[in-house]
Design a protein around this motif. Structure first.
Motif, PDB file in Angstrom:
ATOM      1  N   LYS A  56       1.820 -12.513  -4.123  1.00  0.00           N
ATOM      2  CA  LYS A  56       2.501 -12.575  -5.409  1.00  0.00           C
ATOM      3  C   LYS A  56       3.322 -11.316  -5.651  1.00  0.00           C
ATOM      4  O   LYS A  56       4.482 -11.386  -6.072  1.00  0.00           O
ATOM      5  CB  LYS A  56       1.472 -12.744  -6.528  1.00  0.00           C
ATOM      6  CG  LYS A  56       2.079 -12.717  -7.930  1.00  0.00           C
ATOM      7  CD  LYS A  56       0.990 -12.751  -8.984  1.00  0.00           C
ATOM      8  CE  LYS A  56       1.555 -12.520 -10.367  1.00  0.00           C
ATOM      9  NZ  LYS A  56       0.498 -12.454 -11.400  1.00  0.00           N
ATOM     10  N   ARG A  57       2.744 -10.152  -5.367  1.00  0.00           N
ATOM     11  CA  ARG A  57       3.472  -8.891  -5.564  1.00  0.00           C
ATOM     12  C   ARG A  57       4.708  -8.836  -4.670  1.00  0.00           C
ATOM     13  O   ARG A  57       5.759  -8.335  -5.073  1.00  0.00           O
ATOM     14  CB  ARG A  57       2.550  -7.700  -5.268  1.00  0.00           C
ATOM     15  CG  ARG A  57       1.502  -7.430  -6.350  1.00  0.00           C
ATOM     16  CD  ARG A  57       0.878  -6.057  -6.184  1.00  0.00           C
ATOM     17  NE  ARG A  57       0.188  -5.927  -4.909  1.00  0.00           N
ATOM     18  CZ  ARG A  57      -1.091  -6.238  -4.712  1.00  0.00           C
ATOM     19  NH1 ARG A  57      -1.811  -6.713  -5.713  1.00  0.00           N
ATOM     20  NH2 ARG A  57      -1.642  -6.066  -3.535  1.00  0.00           N
ATOM     21  N   TYR A  58       4.565  -9.349  -3.459  1.00  0.00           N
ATOM     22  CA  TYR A  58       5.710  -9.357  -2.545  1.00  0.00           C
ATOM     23  C   TYR A  58       6.815 -10.255  -3.093  1.00  0.00           C
ATOM     24  O   TYR A  58       7.998  -9.889  -3.080  1.00  0.00           O
ATOM     25  CB  TYR A  58       5.255  -9.856  -1.174  1.00  0.00           C
ATOM     26  CG  TYR A  58       6.384 -10.005  -0.181  1.00  0.00           C
ATOM     27  CD1 TYR A  58       7.057  -8.898   0.303  1.00  0.00           C
ATOM     28  CD2 TYR A  58       6.772 -11.261   0.272  1.00  0.00           C
ATOM     29  CE1 TYR A  58       8.097  -9.027   1.211  1.00  0.00           C
ATOM     30  CE2 TYR A  58       7.811 -11.406   1.177  1.00  0.00           C
ATOM     31  CZ  TYR A  58       8.466 -10.282   1.652  1.00  0.00           C
ATOM     32  OH  TYR A  58       9.488 -10.415   2.545  1.00  0.00           O
TER      33      TYR A  58
ATOM     34  N   GLU B 240       5.862  -7.081   5.550  1.00  0.00           N
ATOM     35  CA  GLU B 240       5.037  -8.155   4.990  1.00  0.00           C
ATOM     36  C   GLU B 240       4.588  -9.120   6.091  1.00  0.00           C
ATOM     37  O   GLU B 240       3.417  -9.501   6.174  1.00  0.00           O
ATOM     38  CB  GLU B 240       5.828  -8.903   3.926  1.00  0.00           C
ATOM     39  CG  GLU B 240       5.264 -10.269   3.518  1.00  0.00           C
ATOM     40  CD  GLU B 240       3.927 -10.195   2.819  1.00  0.00           C
ATOM     41  OE1 GLU B 240       3.262 -11.228   2.708  1.00  0.00           O
ATOM     42  OE2 GLU B 240       3.549  -9.096   2.394  1.00  0.00           O
TER      43      GLU B 240
ATOM     44  N   SER C   2       6.590 -12.118 -14.178  1.00  0.00           N
ATOM     45  CA  SER C   2       5.308 -12.245 -13.469  1.00  0.00           C
ATOM     46  C   SER C   2       4.252 -12.867 -14.358  1.00  0.00           C
ATOM     47  O   SER C   2       4.439 -13.010 -15.539  1.00  0.00           O
ATOM     48  CB  SER C   2       4.860 -10.886 -12.978  1.00  0.00           C
ATOM     49  OG  SER C   2       4.688 -10.011 -14.064  1.00  0.00           O
TER      50      SER C   2
ATOM     51  N   GLY D 267       8.669  -6.698 -15.557  1.00  0.00           N
ATOM     52  CA  GLY D 267       7.545  -7.571 -15.263  1.00  0.00           C
ATOM     53  C   GLY D 267       7.507  -8.834 -16.063  1.00  0.00           C
ATOM     54  O   GLY D 267       6.506  -9.538 -16.068  1.00  0.00           O
TER      55      GLY D 267
ATOM     56  N   GLN E 131       7.322 -11.024  -6.198  1.00  0.00           N
ATOM     57  CA  GLN E 131       7.894 -10.355  -7.371  1.00  0.00           C
ATOM     58  C   GLN E 131       8.925  -9.316  -6.966  1.00  0.00           C
ATOM     59  O   GLN E 131       9.999  -9.216  -7.563  1.00  0.00           O
ATOM     60  CB  GLN E 131       6.778  -9.687  -8.181  1.00  0.00           C
ATOM     61  CG  GLN E 131       5.900 -10.660  -8.953  1.00  0.00           C
ATOM     62  CD  GLN E 131       4.733  -9.958  -9.615  1.00  0.00           C
ATOM     63  OE1 GLN E 131       4.326  -8.879  -9.186  1.00  0.00           O
ATOM     64  NE2 GLN E 131       4.168 -10.573 -10.639  1.00  0.00           N
ATOM     65  N   LEU E 132       8.599  -8.539  -5.945  1.00  0.00           N
ATOM     66  CA  LEU E 132       9.520  -7.512  -5.474  1.00  0.00           C
ATOM     67  C   LEU E 132      10.805  -8.143  -4.941  1.00  0.00           C
ATOM     68  O   LEU E 132      11.906  -7.659  -5.205  1.00  0.00           O
ATOM     69  CB  LEU E 132       8.855  -6.670  -4.388  1.00  0.00           C
ATOM     70  CG  LEU E 132       9.714  -5.557  -3.771  1.00  0.00           C
ATOM     71  CD1 LEU E 132      10.196  -4.594  -4.854  1.00  0.00           C
ATOM     72  CD2 LEU E 132       8.931  -4.797  -2.702  1.00  0.00           C
TER      73      LEU E 132
ATOM     74  N   SER F 228      -2.837 -12.161  -4.471  1.00  0.00           N
ATOM     75  CA  SER F 228      -2.180 -11.131  -5.263  1.00  0.00           C
ATOM     76  C   SER F 228      -1.154 -10.376  -4.421  1.00  0.00           C
ATOM     77  O   SER F 228      -0.071 -10.026  -4.904  1.00  0.00           O
ATOM     78  CB  SER F 228      -3.219 -10.156  -5.814  1.00  0.00           C
ATOM     79  OG  SER F 228      -2.611  -9.123  -6.544  1.00  0.00           O
ATOM     80  N   MET F 229      -1.495 -10.141  -3.156  1.00  0.00           N
ATOM     81  CA  MET F 229      -0.578  -9.444  -2.260  1.00  0.00           C
ATOM     82  C   MET F 229       0.705 -10.253  -2.085  1.00  0.00           C
ATOM     83  O   MET F 229       1.818  -9.723  -2.146  1.00  0.00           O
ATOM     84  CB  MET F 229      -1.243  -9.228  -0.900  1.00  0.00           C
ATOM     85  CG  MET F 229      -0.348  -8.540   0.132  1.00  0.00           C
ATOM     86  SD  MET F 229      -1.095  -8.488   1.772  1.00  0.00           S
ATOM     87  CE  MET F 229      -1.053 -10.233   2.216  1.00  0.00           C
TER      88      MET F 229
ATOM     89  N   THR G 239       6.471 -16.786  -6.978  1.00  0.00           N
ATOM     90  CA  THR G 239       5.642 -15.935  -7.831  1.00  0.00           C
ATOM     91  C   THR G 239       4.934 -16.764  -8.897  1.00  0.00           C
ATOM     92  O   THR G 239       3.738 -16.601  -9.150  1.00  0.00           O
ATOM     93  CB  THR G 239       6.517 -14.868  -8.535  1.00  0.00           C
ATOM     94  OG1 THR G 239       7.260 -14.164  -7.565  1.00  0.00           O
ATOM     95  CG2 THR G 239       5.659 -13.895  -9.326  1.00  0.00           C
TER      96      THR G 239
END
Length: 259
Positions: free
Chosen positions: A164-166, A117, A259, A256, A168-169, A161-162, A205
């Motif tokens: 945010k996804r990171y 990342e 999120s 999810g 979340q993970l 969004s990138m 997130t």
């Protein structure tokens, strides 16, 4: 090694150790528990797969203790309980080793993801910086347009969004680690540390998702935060139900809901 051979091995090992303990006058519940634990642990460690086989070993281990107690006419609840606890501990000790390895792999994966990342973000920042520099020799109007375009890209939905996804993970990984730690007997501080980490990433997130909030999303966020709070409170009070709460939290974040 076939089932019958393993079971006989467990039976012989337990019988021999019990007889030795009798001879030495050491046949107390603690000793019975330890004898069964060691025998079961050794047998289970040789099994690659198959819960039915494990069940047979446990059944044979406890039956062997009961048979030996009957031989001397002293079959007590405490000693039978000790044999059952020893069998469970024998299974757990082997599985804890596997879980410790898995948890280590999860931590390595998290570190790898973090590195990837940062590398990706660095590449993006460098590329945008190069673009800005290309406008340094241009007219003020072109330079301003380039800077404005670069700023728009930095704040774009794709980049957001990138991130945010990171986040979340990372939230999922932290909740998973809290589950593993609680399930396999880690200290309070370690479980709480993973929960705190999950909360930190979840907040990131949530902040990045605020623009697209909907009533359904808000409801799921409230539910996730409630589960997070309940798990932390139960952990602080030392309640047995903390494992169930953490399990529910894991299902929530995995599906999810955060999120």
């Amino acid at each position: 090694m076939p089932n019958s051979v393993k079971e006989n091995s467990v039976k012989n090992k337990i019988s021999e150790d019990l007889q030795k303990a009798k001879t030495e006058g050491q046949l107390r519940t603690e000793r019975i528990r330890e004898i069964v634990k060691l025998a079961v642990s050794q047998a289970v460690s040789e099994i690659k797969e198959g819960s039915v086989e494990i069940r047979s070993i446990v059944r044979e281990a406890v039956s062997t203790v009961i048979d030996n107690l009957q031989d001397r006419g002293q079959e007590t609840k405490e000693e039978i309980t000790a044999s059952i606890e020893g069998a469970i501990e024998g299974i757990s000790s082997v599985r804890r080793q596997a879980i410790a390895k898995t948890q280590s792999e999860v931590e390595q994966l998290q570190a790898q993801i973090d590195g990837e990342e940062k590398a990706l973000q660095g590449q993006i920042d460098s590329a945008l910086m190069d673009i800005e520099e290309t406008g340094s020799s241009r007219s003020t109007e072109i330079k301003s347009a380039i800077n404005s375009a670069v700023s728009s890209v930095k704040d774009s939905e794709e980049v957001s969004s990138m991130r945010k996804r990171y986040a979340q993970l990372q939230t999922q990984l932290s909740v998973l680690q809290a589950n593993l730690a609680a399930r396999y007997g880690a200290r309070y501080e370690e479980v709480q540390r993973h929960l705190d980490s999950a909360k930190t990433w979840y907040d990131q997130t949530k902040a990045q998702a605020e623009v697209g909030e909907t009533p359904r999303l808000n409801q799921k966020q409230v539910e996730f935060e409630q589960k997070m709070g309940e798990a932390g409170a139960a952990l602080a009070r030392g309640e047995q139900r903390v494992k169930q709460l953490l399990k529910e939290l894991w299902h929530s974040v995995r599906n999810g809901d955060a999120s």
